[in-house]
Design a protein around this motif. Sequence first.
Motif, mmCIF file in Angstrom:
data_model
loop_
_atom_site.group_PDB
_atom_site.id
_atom_site.type_symbol
_atom_site.label_atom_id
_atom_site.label_comp_id
_atom_site.label_asym_id
_atom_site.label_seq_id
_atom_site.Cartn_x
_atom_site.Cartn_y
_atom_site.Cartn_z
ATOM 1 N N ALA A 41 0.826 -1.210 0.000
ATOM 2 C CA ALA A 41 0.000 0.000 0.000
ATOM 3 C C ALA A 41 0.863 1.265 0.000
ATOM 4 O O ALA A 41 0.585 2.220 -0.741
ATOM 5 C CB ALA A 41 -0.937 -0.014 1.205
ATOM 6 N N ARG A 42 1.883 1.261 0.817
ATOM 7 C CA ARG A 42 2.730 2.450 0.903
ATOM 8 C C ARG A 42 3.503 2.674 -0.392
ATOM 9 O O ARG A 42 3.640 3.815 -0.845
ATOM 10 C CB ARG A 42 3.668 2.319 2.106
ATOM 11 N N ASN A 43 3.974 1.612 -1.012
ATOM 12 C CA ASN A 43 4.698 1.747 -2.271
ATOM 13 C C ASN A 43 3.800 2.230 -3.402
ATOM 14 O O ASN A 43 4.260 2.920 -4.326
ATOM 15 C CB ASN A 43 5.352 0.424 -2.674
ATOM 16 N N LYS A 44 2.508 1.868 -3.326
ATOM 17 C CA LYS A 44 1.548 2.245 -4.360
ATOM 18 C C LYS A 44 0.792 3.533 -4.012
ATOM 19 O O LYS A 44 -0.109 3.941 -4.755
ATOM 20 C CB LYS A 44 0.522 1.115 -4.565
ATOM 21 N N SER A 45 1.162 4.169 -2.899
ATOM 22 C CA SER A 45 0.482 5.397 -2.431
ATOM 23 C C SER A 45 -1.018 5.170 -2.214
ATOM 24 O O SER A 45 -1.850 6.047 -2.475
ATOM 25 C CB SER A 45 0.703 6.549 -3.417
ATOM 26 N N ILE A 46 -1.350 3.978 -1.716
ATOM 27 C CA ILE A 46 -2.730 3.647 -1.358
ATOM 28 C C ILE A 46 -2.965 4.111 0.077
ATOM 29 O O ILE A 46 -2.146 3.836 0.963
ATOM 30 C CB ILE A 46 -2.958 2.127 -1.481
ATOM 31 N N PRO A 47 -4.064 4.827 0.341
ATOM 32 C CA PRO A 47 -4.326 5.254 1.714
ATOM 33 C C PRO A 47 -4.393 4.074 2.683
ATOM 34 O O PRO A 47 -4.987 3.041 2.367
ATOM 35 C CB PRO A 47 -5.689 5.949 1.628
ATOM 36 N N VAL A 48 -3.766 4.243 3.838
ATOM 37 C CA VAL A 48 -3.799 3.235 4.899
ATOM 38 C C VAL A 48 -4.477 3.863 6.109
ATOM 39 O O VAL A 48 -4.078 4.943 6.563
ATOM 40 C CB VAL A 48 -2.390 2.754 5.275
ATOM 41 N N ILE A 49 -5.490 3.195 6.627
ATOM 42 C CA ILE A 49 -6.200 3.669 7.810
ATOM 43 C C ILE A 49 -6.153 2.577 8.870
ATOM 44 O O ILE A 49 -6.479 1.417 8.603
ATOM 45 C CB ILE A 49 -7.660 4.039 7.488
ATOM 46 N N HIS A 50 -5.718 2.945 10.056
ATOM 47 C CA HIS A 50 -5.623 2.020 11.180
ATOM 48 C C HIS A 50 -6.835 2.234 12.090
ATOM 49 O O HIS A 50 -7.196 3.383 12.394
ATOM 50 C CB HIS A 50 -4.345 2.273 11.974
ATOM 51 N N ASN A 51 -7.448 1.143 12.518
ATOM 52 C CA ASN A 51 -8.619 1.238 13.376
ATOM 53 C C ASN A 51 -8.407 0.339 14.586
ATOM 54 O O ASN A 51 -8.016 -0.830 14.432
ATOM 55 C CB ASN A 51 -9.865 0.803 12.591
ATOM 56 N N ARG A 52 -8.630 0.893 15.776
ATOM 57 C CA ARG A 52 -8.357 0.143 17.004
ATOM 58 C C ARG A 52 -9.539 0.217 17.960
ATOM 59 O O ARG A 52 -10.175 1.269 18.097
ATOM 60 C CB ARG A 52 -7.109 0.700 17.693
ATOM 61 N N ILE A 53 -9.788 -0.899 18.614
ATOM 62 C CA ILE A 53 -10.832 -0.949 19.637
ATOM 63 C C ILE A 53 -10.183 -0.765 21.006
ATOM 64 O O ILE A 53 -9.096 -1.292 21.259
ATOM 65 C CB ILE A 53 -11.619 -2.276 19.558
ATOM 66 N N VAL A 54 -10.823 0.013 21.880
ATOM 67 C CA VAL A 54 -10.233 0.312 23.184
ATOM 68 C C VAL A 54 -11.284 0.256 24.279
ATOM 69 O O VAL A 54 -12.487 0.335 24.024
ATOM 70 C CB VAL A 54 -9.571 1.716 23.209
ATOM 71 N N PHE A 55 -10.792 0.116 25.487
ATOM 72 C CA PHE A 55 -11.608 0.295 26.686
ATOM 73 C C PHE A 55 -11.271 1.670 27.258
ATOM 74 O O PHE A 55 -10.106 1.965 27.531
ATOM 75 C CB PHE A 55 -11.303 -0.785 27.729
ATOM 76 N N TYR A 56 -12.289 2.501 27.391
ATOM 77 C CA TYR A 56 -12.083 3.835 27.961
ATOM 78 C C TYR A 56 -12.167 3.748 29.483
ATOM 79 O O TYR A 56 -13.217 3.385 30.032
ATOM 80 C CB TYR A 56 -13.146 4.810 27.458
ATOM 81 N N PRO A 57 -11.090 4.065 30.191
ATOM 82 C CA PRO A 57 -11.111 3.960 31.653
ATOM 83 C C PRO A 57 -11.968 5.049 32.278
ATOM 84 O O PRO A 57 -12.241 6.081 31.676
ATOM 85 C CB PRO A 57 -9.635 4.140 32.033
ATOM 86 N N GLY A 58 -12.420 4.771 33.501
ATOM 87 C CA GLY A 58 -13.113 5.791 34.266
ATOM 88 C C GLY A 58 -14.619 5.715 34.242
ATOM 89 O O GLY A 58 -15.299 6.559 34.825
ATOM 90 N N GLY A 59 -15.177 4.724 33.581
ATOM 91 C CA GLY A 59 -16.632 4.612 33.538
ATOM 92 C C GLY A 59 -17.047 3.343 32.832
ATOM 93 O O GLY A 59 -16.222 2.543 32.399
ATOM 94 N N GLU A 60 -18.354 3.170 32.694
ATOM 95 C CA GLU A 60 -18.904 1.994 32.019
ATOM 96 C C GLU A 60 -19.203 2.332 30.558
ATOM 97 O O GLU A 60 -20.280 2.053 30.037
ATOM 98 C CB GLU A 60 -20.178 1.536 32.743
ATOM 99 N N PHE A 61 -18.225 2.929 29.887
ATOM 100 C CA PHE A 61 -18.446 3.419 28.536
ATOM 101 C C PHE A 61 -18.570 2.308 27.506
ATOM 102 O O PHE A 61 -19.118 2.520 26.421
ATOM 103 C CB PHE A 61 -17.316 4.368 28.133
ATOM 104 N N GLY A 62 -18.054 1.116 27.815
ATOM 105 C CA GLY A 62 -18.118 0.011 26.863
ATOM 106 C C GLY A 62 -19.463 -0.664 26.802
ATOM 107 O O GLY A 62 -19.798 -1.309 25.814
ATOM 108 N N GLY A 63 -20.244 -0.526 27.875
ATOM 109 C CA GLY A 63 -21.541 -1.165 27.918
ATOM 110 C C GLY A 63 -21.456 -2.637 28.250
ATOM 111 O O GLY A 63 -20.389 -3.252 28.176
ATOM 112 N N SER A 64 -22.597 -3.193 28.631
ATOM 113 C CA SER A 64 -22.653 -4.611 28.995
ATOM 114 C C SER A 64 -23.816 -5.306 28.298
ATOM 115 O O SER A 64 -24.257 -6.355 28.733
ATOM 116 C CB SER A 64 -22.794 -4.759 30.518
ATOM 117 N N ASN A 65 -24.270 -4.726 27.205
ATOM 118 C CA ASN A 65 -25.449 -5.255 26.508
ATOM 119 C C ASN A 65 -25.173 -6.530 25.724
ATOM 120 O O ASN A 65 -26.102 -7.238 25.362
ATOM 121 C CB ASN A 65 -26.013 -4.196 25.562
ATOM 122 N N ALA A 66 -23.904 -6.819 25.467
ATOM 123 C CA ALA A 66 -23.548 -8.027 24.720
ATOM 124 C C ALA A 66 -22.299 -8.635 25.341
ATOM 125 O O ALA A 66 -21.438 -7.906 25.850
ATOM 126 C CB ALA A 66 -23.308 -7.701 23.251
#
Length: 202
Positions: free
Chosen positions: A54-79
């Motif tokens: 991708a980098r050699n071909k100048s193709i856009p690269v997008i990184h996506n990451r899942i996280v746990f946000y500390p300090g609250g129940e922001f992740g939910g418990s529905n599943a």
Amino acid sequence: MDNTPLDLSKTALLLVDLQNDNVHPDGAFASFGAADHAAEQDLVPHVRQLLEWARNKSIPVIHNRIVFYPGGEFGGSNAPIFRMIGPESLKLGTWGADALEGLEARADEPVLIRNRMSSFNGTGLDMLLRNSSVTTVVVAGVWTNMAVEHTLRDAADHGYRAVLVTDAASSINADWHGAALTYALTNIAEFVTTGEVTGVSA
């Protein structure tokens, strides 16, 4: 992959959840089998090959990451899947949530974070892709039957051509990985190997 070649001027590489806790032998989910299946798939070498392509071909690269946000129940418990994340695993700002060594984003590659399964949910991914005139999303990452599958489904629903690099994806085990490929993603995504998409023999 179907017989239509990729238009590289309208293609982006999306990397999903390639983080220490998800893949590394010392990560939080290694005991589930995640690190072993990643090794069986040669996941990291294949993703490195994709990044180089991708980098050699100048193709856009997008990184996506899942996280746990500390300090609250922001992740939910529905599943159950959301109850698996945190409070220490994938905690924002920790080694576990960081990118695997050698797969870090460059300064010109966006890094989006979220706390849902799909890379489109709660991020600006769709806008970044459309602003870059992208119509095809090539996806690699973990886990095949969870975040990767959700992401590919949303990509198709948003109108993108969705392509999964099958040997640059992994899950808890081969059965779960295979379930996504054999059943869940049928008629949703095209399947391609790293060698096929990069034009280099594996």
